[in-house]
Write a protein that holds these residues in place. Structure first.
Motif, PDB file in Angstrom:
ATOM      1  N   TYR A 197       4.059   5.936  10.545  1.00  0.00           N
ATOM      2  CA  TYR A 197       5.270   5.119  10.697  1.00  0.00           C
ATOM      3  C   TYR A 197       5.522   4.274   9.443  1.00  0.00           C
ATOM      4  CZ  TYR A 197       8.681   1.837  12.537  1.00  0.00           C
ATOM      5  OH  TYR A 197       9.814   1.071  12.732  1.00  0.00           O
ATOM      6  N   VAL A 198       4.463   3.765   8.839  1.00  0.00           N
ATOM      7  CA  VAL A 198       4.627   2.993   7.591  1.00  0.00           C
ATOM      8  C   VAL A 198       5.144   3.900   6.485  1.00  0.00           C
ATOM      9  CG1 VAL A 198       3.412   1.691   5.797  1.00  0.00           C
ATOM     10  CG2 VAL A 198       2.897   1.264   8.210  1.00  0.00           C
ATOM     11  N   LEU A 199       4.677   5.148   6.441  1.00  0.00           N
ATOM     12  CA  LEU A 199       5.211   6.108   5.467  1.00  0.00           C
ATOM     13  C   LEU A 199       6.704   6.329   5.702  1.00  0.00           C
ATOM     14  CD1 LEU A 199       2.322   8.760   5.449  1.00  0.00           C
ATOM     15  CD2 LEU A 199       2.945   7.210   3.576  1.00  0.00           C
ATOM     16  N   LEU A 200       7.103   6.397   6.974  1.00  0.00           N
ATOM     17  CA  LEU A 200       8.525   6.525   7.312  1.00  0.00           C
ATOM     18  C   LEU A 200       9.312   5.312   6.810  1.00  0.00           C
ATOM     19  CD1 LEU A 200      11.014   7.602   8.869  1.00  0.00           C
ATOM     20  CD2 LEU A 200      10.069   6.522  10.924  1.00  0.00           C
ATOM     21  N   THR A 231       9.964  -5.492   6.630  1.00  0.00           N
ATOM     22  CA  THR A 231      10.303  -6.070   5.318  1.00  0.00           C
ATOM     23  C   THR A 231       9.418  -7.252   4.938  1.00  0.00           C
ATOM     24  OG1 THR A 231      12.018  -7.364   6.438  1.00  0.00           O
ATOM     25  CG2 THR A 231      12.699  -5.318   5.364  1.00  0.00           C
ATOM     26  N   GLY A 232       8.464  -7.609   5.791  1.00  0.00           N
ATOM     27  CA  GLY A 232       7.502  -8.640   5.442  1.00  0.00           C
ATOM     28  C   GLY A 232       7.946 -10.044   5.770  1.00  0.00           C
ATOM     29  N   ASN A 233       7.053 -10.991   5.503  1.00  0.00           N
ATOM     30  CA  ASN A 233       7.327 -12.397   5.764  1.00  0.00           C
ATOM     31  C   ASN A 233       6.534 -13.216   4.737  1.00  0.00           C
ATOM     32  OD1 ASN A 233       7.460 -15.048   6.682  1.00  0.00           O
ATOM     33  ND2 ASN A 233       7.287 -14.470   8.844  1.00  0.00           N
ATOM     34  N   THR A 242       8.670  -1.599   3.070  1.00  0.00           N
ATOM     35  CA  THR A 242       9.769  -0.646   2.941  1.00  0.00           C
ATOM     36  C   THR A 242      10.073  -0.269   1.501  1.00  0.00           C
ATOM     37  OG1 THR A 242      11.491  -2.363   2.828  1.00  0.00           O
ATOM     38  CG2 THR A 242      10.808  -1.624   5.018  1.00  0.00           C
ATOM     39  N   ASP A 243       9.450  -0.921   0.532  1.00  0.00           N
ATOM     40  CA  ASP A 243       9.731  -0.582  -0.865  1.00  0.00           C
ATOM     41  C   ASP A 243       8.602   0.279  -1.439  1.00  0.00           C
ATOM     42  OD1 ASP A 243       7.617  -2.314  -1.395  1.00  0.00           O
ATOM     43  OD2 ASP A 243       8.932  -3.990  -1.942  1.00  0.00           O
ATOM     44  N   ALA A 244       8.670   0.536  -2.731  1.00  0.00           N
ATOM     45  CA  ALA A 244       7.686   1.412  -3.371  1.00  0.00           C
ATOM     46  C   ALA A 244       6.597   0.633  -4.094  1.00  0.00           C
ATOM     47  CB  ALA A 244       8.399   2.339  -4.360  1.00  0.00           C
ATOM     48  N   ILE A 245       6.518  -0.674  -3.847  1.00  0.00           N
ATOM     49  CA  ILE A 245       5.523  -1.506  -4.513  1.00  0.00           C
ATOM     50  C   ILE A 245       4.378  -1.786  -3.546  1.00  0.00           C
ATOM     51  CG2 ILE A 245       5.115  -3.728  -5.648  1.00  0.00           C
ATOM     52  CD1 ILE A 245       8.050  -3.731  -6.463  1.00  0.00           C
ATOM     53  N   TRP A 246       3.177  -1.394  -3.948  1.00  0.00           N
ATOM     54  CA  TRP A 246       2.013  -1.515  -3.078  1.00  0.00           C
ATOM     55  C   TRP A 246       0.877  -2.195  -3.825  1.00  0.00           C
ATOM     56  CZ3 TRP A 246       2.389   0.133   1.952  1.00  0.00           C
ATOM     57  CH2 TRP A 246       3.501   0.926   2.260  1.00  0.00           C
ATOM     58  N   LEU A 247       0.246  -3.147  -3.167  1.00  0.00           N
ATOM     59  CA  LEU A 247      -0.843  -3.881  -3.803  1.00  0.00           C
ATOM     60  C   LEU A 247      -2.138  -3.072  -3.796  1.00  0.00           C
ATOM     61  CD1 LEU A 247      -1.709  -6.503  -5.152  1.00  0.00           C
ATOM     62  CD2 LEU A 247      -2.143  -7.464  -2.880  1.00  0.00           C
TER      63      LEU A 247
END
Length: 295
Positions: A197-200, A231-233, A242-247
């Motif tokens: 679901y996160v990939l979606l 979308t985070g908090n 939802t974006d392409a930036i991953w820590l």
């Protein structure tokens, strides 16, 4: 066998060595060179007396001869740094007390702040975030506009001042990504579905049926921090999914690892180590890198 003789053409005695019938002349060095060599030898003795030179062992360990004039390069550097600090002390005092947004509108003061912030960044922040603040796995990129805890001047200052999950500061920013697998909250199938679901959410290739099941897992376990849309908090330090930036990486394996074992990166509370002027200079420097947000 070597045999010395006097060269018929030059009148110079040879060394006695010859190769293929060619004899080596024993030409003396120029007198100016010889005299210069002797002077250098005499100078070295004088230098040993005047300057710090020779190491020697004492009952307290190794030390060295101090020289007649007691010169130390460390003292020179210390004095130079003290002179620089004194020269900018007035500006640093203003930086330590003025509102950050006012400093940003003062070109002369901003120049001092950015210089001090860049130096402080190299000394304290570059080992984790990189010399160009580009970050790496587990360490945020400070050049982009994706902020976990917010990217305004005040947000950055708070993060620097109090740190992230830093036990020495009661006001540290604190929130934890739970270890859903390690702590037995979700089973492996549920974790796999949640990852789909996160990939979606991030518009990546995914298993549609698993993502539908994962949406239910997400709604019951993840929405409280990441929001219904993922979308985070920033108040909770929950990243935008939802974006392409991953820590820590955004592929299927990295997401499963994150959900299974959680994440709890730590950033020091620099307020316990650096003075307020330096903290504010760092704040302004980081904000200026390209991703800083308006108040």
């Amino acid at each position: 066998m070597s045999e010395k003789h006097k060269d018929d053409v030059t009148g110079v005695e040879t060394t006695g060595h010859s190769w293929d019938g060619i004899r080596e002349l024993n030409n003396p060095l120029p007198k100016w060179w010889v005299y210069t060599f002797y002077v250098c030898i005499l100078w070295s003795f004088a230098y040993w007396v005047v300057m710090p030179t020779w190491p020697y062992l004492t009952g307290d360990g190794w030390t060295y001869t101090k020289g007649v004039i007691g010169y130390e390069q460390r003292n020179v550097v210390t004095n130079e740094l003290a002179a620089i600090a004194e020269g900018r002390s007035g500006a640093m005092e203003r930086i330590a007390t003025m509102p950050l947004d006012e400093i940003a509108t003062d070109p002369a003061l901003m120049e001092v702040a950015l210089g001090a912030g860049k130096a402080a960044f190299g000394d304290n922040c570059a080992p984790c975030h990189g010399s160009g603040a580009q970050g790496s796995t587990g360490f945020p990129n400070l050049n982009d506009d994706d902020w976990i805890w917010g990217g305004t001047l005040d947000d950055i200052h708070t993060t620097l001042q109090h740190g992230i999950r830093w036990d020495a500061d009661d006001e540290t920013r604190l929130n934890m990504m739970m270890a859903y697998g390690r702590d037995g909250i979700l089973d492996r199938a549920e974790i796999s579905d949640a990852a789909e679901y996160v990939l979606l959410l991030s518009n990546q290739a995914h298993d549609g049926e698993a993502a539908v099941r994962g949406a239910e897992v997400f709604a019951s376990q993840c929405v409280a921090c990441h929001g219904e849309a993922g979308t985070g908090n920033r108040e909770l330090g929950a990243p935008n999914l939802t974006d392409a930036i991953w820590l820590y990486g955004g592929d299927r394996a990295a997401i499963v690892e994150t959900v299974s074992n959680g994440r709890s990166g730590v950033m020091p509370a620099w307020g316990t180590r650096l003075d307020e002027g330096t903290i504010r200079s760092l704040t302004l420097f980081v904000h200026s890198l390209g991703g800083g947000e308006k108040q």
